[in-house]
Design an enzyme around this catalytic site. Structure first.
Site, PDB file in Angstrom:
ATOM      1  N   ARG A  81       0.811  -1.221   0.000  1.00  0.00           N
ATOM      2  CA  ARG A  81       0.000   0.000   0.000  1.00  0.00           C
ATOM      3  C   ARG A  81       0.841   1.267   0.000  1.00  0.00           C
ATOM      4  NH1 ARG A  81      -5.243  -1.102   1.516  1.00  0.00           N
ATOM      5  NH2 ARG A  81      -5.562   1.065   2.051  1.00  0.00           N
TER       6      ARG A  81
ATOM      7  N   TRP B 183       2.805   5.953   1.806  1.00  0.00           N
ATOM      8  CA  TRP B 183       2.927   6.394   0.411  1.00  0.00           C
ATOM      9  C   TRP B 183       2.676   7.891   0.466  1.00  0.00           C
ATOM     10  CZ3 TRP B 183      -0.233   8.692  -3.366  1.00  0.00           C
ATOM     11  CH2 TRP B 183       0.248   8.598  -4.673  1.00  0.00           C
TER      12      TRP B 183
ATOM     13  N   GLU C  73      -3.209  -3.293 -21.760  1.00  0.00           N
ATOM     14  CA  GLU C  73      -2.806  -3.920 -20.506  1.00  0.00           C
ATOM     15  C   GLU C  73      -1.355  -4.410 -20.582  1.00  0.00           C
ATOM     16  OE1 GLU C  73      -3.690  -3.902 -17.598  1.00  0.00           O
ATOM     17  OE2 GLU C  73      -2.828  -5.652 -16.647  1.00  0.00           O
TER      18      GLU C  73
ATOM     19  N   GLU D 145       4.829  -0.191 -15.829  1.00  0.00           N
ATOM     20  CA  GLU D 145       4.794  -0.020 -14.369  1.00  0.00           C
ATOM     21  C   GLU D 145       5.861  -0.821 -13.640  1.00  0.00           C
ATOM     22  OE1 GLU D 145       1.196  -1.156 -12.240  1.00  0.00           O
ATOM     23  OE2 GLU D 145       0.813  -2.747 -13.664  1.00  0.00           O
TER      24      GLU D 145
ATOM     25  N   LYS E 256      -0.544  -0.147  -4.300  1.00  0.00           N
ATOM     26  CA  LYS E 256      -1.552  -1.081  -4.795  1.00  0.00           C
ATOM     27  C   LYS E 256      -2.956  -0.463  -4.801  1.00  0.00           C
ATOM     28  CE  LYS E 256      -2.875  -5.318  -5.907  1.00  0.00           C
ATOM     29  NZ  LYS E 256      -2.549  -5.689  -7.295  1.00  0.00           N
TER      30      LYS E 256
HETATM   31  C1  AGP Z   1      -2.306  -2.194 -12.411  1.00  0.00           C
HETATM   32  O1  AGP Z   1      -1.289  -3.106 -12.429  1.00  0.00           O
HETATM   33  C2  AGP Z   1      -2.314  -1.242 -11.281  1.00  0.00           C
HETATM   34  N1  AGP Z   1      -2.038  -1.823 -10.052  1.00  0.00           N
HETATM   35  C3  AGP Z   1      -3.478  -0.250 -11.301  1.00  0.00           C
HETATM   36  O2  AGP Z   1      -3.639   0.222 -12.603  1.00  0.00           O
HETATM   37  C4  AGP Z   1      -4.836  -0.742 -10.754  1.00  0.00           C
HETATM   38  O3  AGP Z   1      -5.426  -1.629 -11.646  1.00  0.00           O
HETATM   39  C5  AGP Z   1      -5.737   0.491 -10.526  1.00  0.00           C
HETATM   40  O4  AGP Z   1      -5.145   1.324  -9.580  1.00  0.00           O
HETATM   41  C6  AGP Z   1      -7.135   0.131 -10.116  1.00  0.00           C
HETATM   42  O5  AGP Z   1      -7.162  -0.551  -8.903  1.00  0.00           O
HETATM   43  P1  AGP Z   1      -8.450  -1.331  -8.422  1.00  0.00           P
HETATM   44  O6  AGP Z   1      -8.689  -2.431  -9.389  1.00  0.00           O
HETATM   45  O7  AGP Z   1      -8.100  -1.821  -7.056  1.00  0.00           O
HETATM   46  O8  AGP Z   1      -9.578  -0.360  -8.422  1.00  0.00           O
END
Ligand code: AGP
Length: 616
Positions: free
Chosen positions: A27, A74, A482, A489, A611
């Site tokens: 997180r 963060w 994707e 990332e 995350k």
């Molecule tokens: C993707 O690898 C990322 N971790 C990020 O784009 C993620 O999908 C986005 O922040 C949405 O998160 P959520 O599905 O928990 O809403």
């Protein structure tokens, strides 16, 4: 973002907090700290950087206590220094606060508090909470916290303790999550379940504008006015082992390998092969209401948005309903029109992405019923939904979404079939065949793992590249997006996903002999439209080759022309058009993983990311 944890019980508190923070590091991981109380005295240890720095600080300067709180950060306000690391204290060092969220009016509060004689030592917004509680503390801690929070605007999950009201931990939230763990004579608070899963599976999810007061006598839940709130403990079925690396080098690699199991679990119990029916039991929306749906709006962010875009192809083709897909972060800023009989679909792994939640609320306000596709039981989005399709992916710790993506695709496929049945746009026989195809997917993903060595080898050719292009058409376009997101990332290589047909309108200018272009050139041999699409993609491969680009194509075994025209190719097993995206995603995840590893990147905790994005 940020992870918070608290413990009150008989165990040594420091290891409980540090172990909890390890499970929450996804997180945020730019600094960490703990505060524990021992014999009425507060001990605080903090460190900038990853959690191992805090562990090191604790080795040099150990502390013990009977209860305490911890935080992994963060940064939003203030640089990620030790000074700005949580917990934050009041002037006298008698109150400590850990916080996830943003205090929007902190500057004006800080000015007033300074004028009243309080001394601030950090650049953070959180420090005002400690001083506000100090100002109001002349009885119980919970009352002081209530009075302090009444002055704050913003979103927050806070956990607070004070030596002036000992053996007590107070937690409160508006926005970011807090889960309360109920053990045998011991109690926990945390941002997420994995932090406490080693100790208890009995939890209460704190609701918005609720407060938990933990003492050795138990846990009391109230609203912000102090009225008792009935709490319903829930039993979590996740296994603590599921949140461990299980022999893999990284969580991301483990989670990629879990996809056959995750897709199977997401499918099981929701299909009947005999009757050819899809069953969605977690719905407060009746079959009749589903039948009346005329429009679908899907909102999501990041990877979940890519799943949503893929879902648009599934629902439009199978259930013949018009679908609009929006970024959660954009949706409410364009005063969207929501016609009657709109079904909203909210896609989110965490269920706590602030932008997605805001979009869900906008849709609700405008009269749409909503279904959440979510991985976290009891999360905010699921509480606000009229029905939930849980992705049974299990805890996803790696910041890069992998198994949550493929299980979201699974849920969207099931939803499309369910709507198709309700609207009778497919025959029972057709639905039965589509279900049959889905049951074969886990096995097909397994077979892709047989290509790991090749993908690892491929990464050697490309880990020094500075740019990548990913191309796809139709339902394969979101997979290209994707694939590009995964690469950027975790490896920090610039990558773009683009619709193949749009290349000639500009991006062709980028192509030269240094540019790797990943082209999704799969097809469904039984579908003439799919073959047509493939033939167009084949032309795109040739166009890239004519400009000396390096083509890595993703193909189904019979796409011989694409194989011949490409420099490298990766085969995925055949299936129907709507399930191909699941199979295509897996080798793209693995390719990104191995490229990132070769570049020495921290794949589980990429720089500048977290995350769960619980702030706007
Ligand atoms: C993707 O690898 C990322 N971790 C990020 O784009 C993620 O999908 C986005 O922040 C949405 O998160 P959520 O599905 O928990 O809403």
């Amino acid at each position: 973002m940020c992870g918070i944890v608290g413990y009150l019980g008989q165990k040594a508190v420091v290891p409980v907090l540090v172990e909890g923070l390890k499970r929450l590091e996804y997180r945020g991981y730019d600094s960490a700290g703990i505060a524990v109380v021992n014999d009425g005295r507060l001990h605080v240890r903090r460190a900038s950087g990853k959690l191992r720095n805090l562990e090191e600080a604790l080795r040099h300067n150990p502390c013990e206590g009977s209860y305490g709180i911890g935080h992994t950060r963060w940064a939003t306000h203030g640089r990620p220094t030790e000074e700005n690391a949580h917990p934050h204290r009041d002037c006298r060092g008698e109150i400590v606060v850990v916080h996830n969220g943003i205090v929007e009016n902190y500057l004006s509060l800080k000015k007033t508090l300074i004028a009243e004689g309080h001394t601030f030592v950090t650049e953070t917004d959180t420090e005002v909470i400690a001083h506000l509680v100090e100002k109001h503390l002349n009885g119980s801690l919970e009352q002081a916290v209530r009075n302090a929070l009444a002055q704050i605007t913003g979103i927050y999950a806070v956990v607070i303790l004070s030596t002036k009201d000992p053996h007590k931990i107070v937690a409160a939230r508006i926005g970011p999550p807090i889960v309360v763990g109920l053990g045998e004579g011991e109690f926990f608070v945390a941002s997420d379940i994995p932090a406490i899963l080693a100790h208890t599976r009995d939890v209460v999810f704190l609701g918005d504008s609720e407060m938990a007061i933990l003492t050795s006598a138990g846990v009391q839940i109230t609203d912000f006015q102090g009225n008792a709130v009935p709490n319903k403990p829930q039993r979590i079925t996740w296994d603590p082992i599921m949140a461990e690396k299980g022999g893999f080098k990284h969580f991301m690699l483990k989670e990629i390998h879990e996809q056959p199991r995750a897709v199977r679990d997401t499918t099981l119990g929701r299909i009947s092969r005999d009757t050819g029916k899809v069953l969605l039991e977690e719905m407060k929306i009746s079959e009749e209401e589903f039948r009346k749906v005329e429009h679908i709006r899907i909102v999501a962010c990041g990877t979940s948005w890519h799943a949503a875009l893929t879902g648009k192809f599934m629902i439009e083709s199978l259930a013949r309903l018009p679908v609009e897909v929006d970024y959660g972060s954009e949706y409410r800023y364009r005063d969207p029109v929501v016609p009657p009989h709109t079904l909203a679909v909210v896609v989110t792994q965490s269920g706590e992405t602030a932008d997605t939640l805001a979009a869900q609320r906008e849709l609700k306000e405008k009269g749409a019923r909503n279904v959440a596709i979510c991985n976290v039981v009891g999360s905010m989005v699921t509480r606000e939904a009229d029905g939930v399709l849980y992705t049974h992916a299990g805890p996803e710790i790696g910041v890069a979404a992998t198994k949550s993506f493929t299980t979201q695709l699974t849920c969207l496929y099931l939803l499309a079939l369910y709507l198709a049945e309700a609207r009778q746009t497919l025959t029972q026989e057709q639905v039965r065949n589509y279900i049959e195809d889905l049951t074969r997917i886990p096995q097909k993903i397994e077979s892709i793992f047989g290509k790991i060595e090749y993908l690892e080898e491929l990464s050697k050719h490309f880990f020094r590249s500075s740019n990548f292009l990913y191309l796809g058409r139709g339902i394969h376009y979101p997979v290209a997006l994707e694939g590009a997101l995964k690469l950027k990332e975790i490896s920090y290589i610039h990558a773009e996903g683009y619709p193949s047909g749009e290349m000639k309108h500009g991006p062709n200018a980028l192509i030269d002999e240094t540019l790797p272009v990943v082209v999704i050139a799969t097809s469904n041999i039984n579908n003439p439209k799919s073959i047509q699409l493939y033939e167009k993609t084949l032309s795109n491969i040739k166009e890239v080759k004519a400009r000396d680009g390096i083509v890595i194509s993703l193909v189904t075994p019979f796409n011989k022309e694409a194989i011949e025209a490409s420099d490298y190719y990766i085969e995925v097993p055949p299936t129907n058009d709507f399930l191909l995206p699941i199979l295509e995603s897996v080798p793209l995840q693995l390719l990104s993983y191995y490229i990132a590893i070769r570049r020495g990147c921290d794949v589980d905790q990429p720089r500048n990311l977290a995350k769960s994005v619980t702030v706007e």
